[in-house]
Design a protein around this motif. Sequence first.
Motif, PDB file in Angstrom:
ATOM      1  N   LEU A 222       0.834  -1.211   0.000  1.00 12.56           N
ATOM      2  CA  LEU A 222       0.000   0.000   0.000  1.00 12.56           C
ATOM      3  C   LEU A 222       0.864   1.255   0.000  1.00 12.56           C
ATOM      4  CD1 LEU A 222      -2.862   1.243   0.224  1.00 12.56           C
ATOM      5  CD2 LEU A 222      -2.584   1.194   2.709  1.00 12.56           C
ATOM      6  N   GLU A 223       0.716   2.041  -1.071  1.00 11.66           N
ATOM      7  CA  GLU A 223       1.429   3.313  -1.165  1.00 11.66           C
ATOM      8  C   GLU A 223       0.488   4.424  -0.696  1.00 11.66           C
ATOM      9  OE1 GLU A 223       4.273   5.619  -4.390  1.00 11.66           O
ATOM     10  OE2 GLU A 223       2.420   4.693  -5.115  1.00 11.66           O
ATOM     11  N   ILE A 224       0.940   5.236   0.247  1.00 14.51           N
ATOM     12  CA  ILE A 224       0.102   6.293   0.815  1.00 14.51           C
ATOM     13  C   ILE A 224       0.427   7.646   0.182  1.00 14.51           C
ATOM     14  CG2 ILE A 224      -0.506   7.536   2.932  1.00 14.51           C
ATOM     15  CD1 ILE A 224      -1.578   4.743   2.948  1.00 14.51           C
ATOM     16  N   LEU A 225       1.689   8.040   0.224  1.00 13.39           N
ATOM     17  CA  LEU A 225       2.124   9.335  -0.314  1.00 13.39           C
ATOM     18  C   LEU A 225       3.273   9.104  -1.281  1.00 13.39           C
ATOM     19  CD1 LEU A 225       2.190  11.262   3.087  1.00 13.39           C
ATOM     20  CD2 LEU A 225       0.458  11.537   1.304  1.00 13.39           C
ATOM     21  N   ARG A 226       3.295   9.919  -2.359  1.00 16.93           N
ATOM     22  CA  ARG A 226       4.344   9.760  -3.352  1.00 16.93           C
ATOM     23  C   ARG A 226       4.938  11.122  -3.729  1.00 16.93           C
ATOM     24  NH1 ARG A 226       1.903   8.212  -8.537  1.00 16.93           N
ATOM     25  NH2 ARG A 226       1.445   6.205  -7.555  1.00 16.93           N
ATOM     26  N   ASN A 227       6.166  11.371  -3.273  1.00 16.95           N
ATOM     27  CA  ASN A 227       6.945  12.539  -3.698  1.00 16.95           C
ATOM     28  C   ASN A 227       6.110  13.828  -3.639  1.00 16.95           C
ATOM     29  OD1 ASN A 227       9.377  13.668  -4.557  1.00 16.95           O
ATOM     30  ND2 ASN A 227       8.711  13.683  -6.690  1.00 16.95           N
TER      31      ASN A 227
ATOM     32  N   LYS B  77      -6.913   6.687   3.192  1.00  8.14           N
ATOM     33  CA  LYS B  77      -6.199   7.551   2.242  1.00  8.14           C
ATOM     34  C   LYS B  77      -4.924   8.132   2.837  1.00  8.14           C
ATOM     35  CE  LYS B  77      -8.966   7.422  -1.355  1.00  8.14           C
ATOM     36  NZ  LYS B  77      -8.516   6.905  -2.648  1.00  8.14           N
ATOM     37  N   GLY B  78      -4.719   7.957   4.156  1.00  7.09           N
ATOM     38  CA  GLY B  78      -3.449   8.383   4.749  1.00  7.09           C
ATOM     39  C   GLY B  78      -3.515   9.604   5.633  1.00  7.09           C
ATOM     40  N   LYS B  79      -4.727   9.989   6.108  1.00  2.70           N
ATOM     41  CA  LYS B  79      -4.836  11.187   6.944  1.00  2.70           C
ATOM     42  C   LYS B  79      -4.022  11.044   8.227  1.00  2.70           C
ATOM     43  CE  LYS B  79      -9.299  11.326   7.538  1.00  2.70           C
ATOM     44  NZ  LYS B  79      -9.666  10.019   6.959  1.00  2.70           N
ATOM     45  N   SER B  80      -4.257   9.941   8.944  1.00  3.28           N
ATOM     46  CA  SER B  80      -3.558   9.755  10.224  1.00  3.28           C
ATOM     47  C   SER B  80      -2.058   9.590  10.016  1.00  3.28           C
ATOM     48  CB  SER B  80      -4.127   8.533  10.960  1.00  3.28           C
ATOM     49  OG  SER B  80      -5.460   8.794  11.349  1.00  3.28           O
ATOM     50  N   THR B  81      -1.687   8.928   8.927  1.00  2.00           N
ATOM     51  CA  THR B  81      -0.261   8.768   8.612  1.00  2.00           C
ATOM     52  C   THR B  81       0.394  10.126   8.399  1.00  2.00           C
ATOM     53  OG1 THR B  81      -0.624   6.606   7.596  1.00  2.00           O
ATOM     54  CG2 THR B  81       1.375   7.782   6.959  1.00  2.00           C
ATOM     55  N   LEU B  82      -0.257  10.980   7.599  1.00  2.00           N
ATOM     56  CA  LEU B  82       0.278  12.318   7.331  1.00  2.00           C
ATOM     57  C   LEU B  82       0.339  13.133   8.619  1.00  2.00           C
ATOM     58  CD1 LEU B  82       1.235  14.585   5.510  1.00  2.00           C
ATOM     59  CD2 LEU B  82      -1.146  15.027   4.857  1.00  2.00           C
ATOM     60  N   LEU B  83      -0.675  12.994   9.460  1.00  2.00           N
ATOM     61  CA  LEU B  83      -0.687  13.739  10.722  1.00  2.00           C
ATOM     62  C   LEU B  83       0.483  13.323  11.605  1.00  2.00           C
ATOM     63  CD1 LEU B  83      -2.844  15.863  11.447  1.00  2.00           C
ATOM     64  CD2 LEU B  83      -3.789  14.236  13.060  1.00  2.00           C
TER      65      LEU B  83
ATOM     66  N   LYS C 251      -2.190  10.240  -4.214  1.00  2.00           N
ATOM     67  CA  LYS C 251      -0.964  10.122  -3.402  1.00  2.00           C
ATOM     68  C   LYS C 251      -0.281  11.462  -3.138  1.00  2.00           C
ATOM     69  CE  LYS C 251      -1.337   5.566  -3.962  1.00  2.00           C
ATOM     70  NZ  LYS C 251      -2.388   5.477  -4.940  1.00  2.00           N
ATOM     71  N   GLU C 252      -0.977  12.575  -3.432  1.00  2.00           N
ATOM     72  CA  GLU C 252      -0.389  13.902  -3.218  1.00  2.00           C
ATOM     73  C   GLU C 252      -1.230  14.712  -2.241  1.00  2.00           C
ATOM     74  OE1 GLU C 252      -0.155  15.739  -7.043  1.00  2.00           O
ATOM     75  OE2 GLU C 252       1.672  14.671  -7.626  1.00  2.00           O
ATOM     76  N   ILE C 253      -0.562  15.605  -1.493  1.00  2.00           N
ATOM     77  CA  ILE C 253      -1.268  16.533  -0.597  1.00  2.00           C
ATOM     78  C   ILE C 253      -1.768  17.701  -1.447  1.00  2.00           C
ATOM     79  CG2 ILE C 253      -1.085  18.039   1.415  1.00  2.00           C
ATOM     80  CD1 ILE C 253       1.414  16.309   2.196  1.00  2.00           C
ATOM     81  N   LYS C 254      -3.086  17.908  -1.441  1.00  2.00           N
ATOM     82  CA  LYS C 254      -3.686  19.035  -2.166  1.00  2.00           C
ATOM     83  C   LYS C 254      -4.253  20.024  -1.141  1.00  2.00           C
ATOM     84  CE  LYS C 254      -3.055  17.071  -6.210  1.00  2.00           C
ATOM     85  NZ  LYS C 254      -4.142  16.659  -7.110  1.00  2.00           N
TER      86      LYS C 254
ATOM     87  N   VAL D 185     -14.323  17.798 -11.622  1.00  2.00           N
ATOM     88  CA  VAL D 185     -14.167  16.419 -12.085  1.00  2.00           C
ATOM     89  C   VAL D 185     -12.782  15.957 -11.659  1.00  2.00           C
ATOM     90  CG1 VAL D 185     -14.089  14.884 -14.073  1.00  2.00           C
ATOM     91  CG2 VAL D 185     -15.675  16.827 -14.056  1.00  2.00           C
ATOM     92  N   ILE D 186     -12.730  14.888 -10.861  1.00  2.00           N
ATOM     93  CA  ILE D 186     -11.446  14.385 -10.372  1.00  2.00           C
ATOM     94  C   ILE D 186     -10.832  13.454 -11.402  1.00  2.00           C
ATOM     95  CG2 ILE D 186     -10.311  13.078  -8.526  1.00  2.00           C
ATOM     96  CD1 ILE D 186     -12.671  13.920  -6.726  1.00  2.00           C
ATOM     97  N   LYS D 187      -9.640  13.772 -11.811  1.00  2.00           N
ATOM     98  CA  LYS D 187      -8.945  12.921 -12.783  1.00  2.00           C
ATOM     99  C   LYS D 187      -8.499  11.634 -12.100  1.00  2.00           C
ATOM    100  CE  LYS D 187      -7.188  16.755 -15.539  1.00  2.00           C
ATOM    101  NZ  LYS D 187      -5.981  17.471 -16.011  1.00  2.00           N
ATOM    102  N   PRO D 188      -8.773  10.488 -12.738  1.00  2.00           N
ATOM    103  CA  PRO D 188      -8.333   9.219 -12.127  1.00  2.00           C
ATOM    104  C   PRO D 188      -6.824   9.127 -12.119  1.00  2.00           C
ATOM    105  CG  PRO D 188      -9.153   8.843 -14.366  1.00  2.00           C
ATOM    106  CD  PRO D 188      -9.439  10.280 -14.037  1.00  2.00           C
ATOM    107  N   GLU D 189      -6.330   8.382 -11.137  1.00  2.00           N
ATOM    108  CA  GLU D 189      -4.878   8.220 -11.022  1.00  2.00           C
ATOM    109  C   GLU D 189      -4.375   7.376 -12.187  1.00  2.00           C
ATOM    110  OE1 GLU D 189      -1.560   6.545  -7.863  1.00  2.00           O
ATOM    111  OE2 GLU D 189      -3.700   6.479  -7.399  1.00  2.00           O
ATOM    112  N   ILE D 190      -3.330   7.851 -12.839  1.00  2.00           N
ATOM    113  CA  ILE D 190      -2.739   7.125 -13.966  1.00  2.00           C
ATOM    114  C   ILE D 190      -1.650   6.218 -13.430  1.00  2.00           C
ATOM    115  CG2 ILE D 190      -1.454   7.356 -16.134  1.00  2.00           C
ATOM    116  CD1 ILE D 190      -2.780  10.167 -16.368  1.00  2.00           C
ATOM    117  N   LYS D 191      -1.798   4.944 -13.687  1.00  2.00           N
ATOM    118  CA  LYS D 191      -0.776   4.003 -13.249  1.00  2.00           C
ATOM    119  C   LYS D 191       0.395   4.051 -14.212  1.00  2.00           C
ATOM    120  CE  LYS D 191      -3.790   0.820 -10.784  1.00  2.00           C
ATOM    121  NZ  LYS D 191      -4.280  -0.540 -10.652  1.00  2.00           N
ATOM    122  N   GLU D 192       1.538   4.353 -13.675  1.00  2.00           N
ATOM    123  CA  GLU D 192       2.726   4.488 -14.523  1.00  2.00           C
ATOM    124  C   GLU D 192       3.280   3.115 -14.884  1.00  2.00           C
ATOM    125  OE1 GLU D 192       5.475   6.820 -12.350  1.00  2.00           O
ATOM    126  OE2 GLU D 192       4.167   8.573 -12.235  1.00  2.00           O
TER     127      GLU D 192
END
Length: 637
Positions: A335-340, A359-365, A513-516, A533-540
Motif C-alpha cells: 500500500l502506497e500512501i504518499l508519493r513525492n 487515504k493516509g490522513k492519520s499517517t500524514l498527521l 498520493k499527493e497533498i492538495k 471532475v477528479i482525474k483518475p490516477e494514472i498508473k505508470e
Amino acid sequence: MISINNLTFEIGSRALYDEANWHIKPGDKVGLIGANGAGKSTLLRLIVGQYMPTSGTISMAKDLKIGYLNQDLLSYHSDKSIVHVAMEAFERQNQLHAEIENLLKKLETDYSDEILNKLSDKQMEFEALDGYNIEFRAHEILAGLGFSEEEQKRPLATFSGGWRMRVMLARILLQAPDILLLDEPTNHMDLPSIKWLENYLQAFEGAIVIVSHDRYFLDRIIKKTVESRKGKLTLYAGNYSFYLEEKAMRNEIQAGQFKNQQAKIKQEERLIERFRAKASKAKMAQSRIKALERMERVDDVDDDNPEVNFSFKFSKPSGRHVVTLENISKSYPNLEILRNTSALIEKGDKIALIGANGKGKSTLLRIVADADTNFEGNAIKGHNVSQTFFAQHQLEALHLENSIIAEMQAFAPKHTETELRSILGCFLFTGDDAFKKIKVLSGGEKSRVALAKALTADANFLVLDEPTNHLDMASVNILIQALQQYEGTFIVVSHDRYFLDNVANKIWFIENKEIKEYPGTYQEYEEWNSKRVIKPEIKEEKKVVKEEPKKEKTAPTEDTKRLLLKKNKELAQLEEQIGTKEVEVKNLETLLASEEVYSDAVKLQETTRNYNSAKAEYDQLQHNWENLAEEIMQLEG
C-alpha cells in the motif's frame, strides 16, 4: 408505533426519567439530543427491552421490527467474511437457501414428486422474498459504507472496532426494519461514508430515532427533535437548527416569566411581613403565605452553552514557516500512501485534513507531528515551533489515580489552581467535579480532560487527531470557541463537518498520493469539490531508466560556514522583529475598531497613519525574511 407513557426510570436514588412521555409515529425521523448523562442511550435500551422501567409503560405493536445499533455490537465476533455477516440479516432467505440446497442434493438420487413439489414451493418463496438479490444488496450497502470488493471477502475478525461497527450497521439496514434506533452511527465513519448514510436514511421509509453529536448529520436527516433533559422529554417540531432557534425563543419567554414571578413573590413577601405586624391582618397574612406555597414556580433558565472565558497563550511565537514537507513518500507493505509530495504549514494556518479512511490522513498527521519518522523526504520544523499532539490513545496516558485537578497541575505547573479550575469549568467540570478521579470518568469526560491539557500546553502549534470523538454538542462548541481564540497554528483531522466549518481556514486532502490544498472554509471546499471532475490516477508503466550519476555534495568552506552563521543570526533577529511588529499591527487594528477612535476624527486620522506605517514596515520585514531565507538555502546547496 411506539408509545411512552409516564416513564420513570431510576438508577440508585437518581431518577433518570420522571414521568416522561413521547409518541413515535410511523415515518417519524427524530433526533434524540441532550447532554452526556441525560439518558439518551438508556432510553433506547428501555425501548428495546434491555432495561425495564421503574414505572410507566412503553407499548408497541407485537410485530414491530426494530433495528438497533449500539456500541455493544463491537463485541460481536465472527471468522466469516463481512459480506456473509451482513447477509445474516436475511434469516428466512438463508434458511430457505439451505433447504433448497439440501433438496437439490436429494434430487440426485430421488426424483419423486414429493421432492419436486417441496423444491418448487421453496424456490417460489425464496424468489418472493427477493432471495436471488440478497448478496447483491449486501455488496451494495457495504460498498456505500466504504468497503472495497476485496475487503468484503475478509473475515470480520480482521477489522478494527470502527469498521466492525459499520458491518453491524449494514446488517441492520439489510433487515429493512420498521424503525431504526441509531446510537452515534457516525462514530468512526469517514466523510464519504457519512454522506452515503445520509442519502440512505433520507430515502428510508420507516421511522428513525438518532442519537448523535453531529449536528450537520441531524439537520440533513431529522424532521423532529426530542430533548432529554431533567428527566423529561420535550418535542420540537423541526431539525436541530430549528430546535436551537425554538429553544432560544422558549428560554427568552421562560426568563421573562421567571423574572415577573420573582418580582411578584418579593412583593407578596413584603406585604406578608407588613400584615404580620398587625393582629387584625394576621389571617390575611396566613392566606397569602398559603397562596405562595401553592404557586407553581417557574424555573430560571439554565445556561446550556457555556462560553470559553480564558485565552490560550504561549511564551514564544513561531517563525513564518511552521512545518515544511519536502518530497514526502510513504508506503506500507502492498500500500502506497504518499508519493513525492510537498506542502507547507505557515504561521496562523488553521488546517482541516479531510478525506476517506485509508487515504493516509492519520499517517500524514503523524509525519507532521514527528510521531512517524519512517518515510522518504524531509519534514522540517520551523523556528521557535513548540508542538502538542492530541490523539485518542492519549486518553490511556491519563493517570487513573489522579484527580482531574491534580492531573492538570502535574501537566501545567505554571498555571495557578484558580486558572486551572477556570479552564476545567469551561470544559464542563464545575465545583467538586475537579476532584473526581480520572478512573471514574466516562470516555467523553476523559476526552475533555485530555483536550484541556493539550490547550494549556505552552505550544504555538497543535496537531489534533479526531478531538471531537466522544464529545457531546456542548463540549464540541467549547472546543470550537477555544480554537477560534487560539492565536497559534493547528492542523486537525475530524469527521464533524460543523466543527470543521467553524475552525478551519484551509483544507488539506490527499488525492492521487499527493497533498492538495484548498484555501478556504470547509463549506466553500464542499461547494468547489461538488463542481469539479477528479482525474483518475494514472498508473505508470515501469520503465528502465538509466540513472545519472549523482553529484557528490562538496563540503562548505570555512568562509561559507561563517557567512551561514551570520545569515542565520540575521534571520533569527528578523523573525523577532516580525513578531514584535505583528503585535503592533494587531493592536492598531483593535484601536481602529474601537468607538473611542472611530468616533474622533483626529484620533482616527492619527491611528490610521500609524497603522499604515506599521503595516508597511511589517510587509518589508516579511520581504527581507524571504530574500534572506533564499540566500541561506543557496549557501547550504
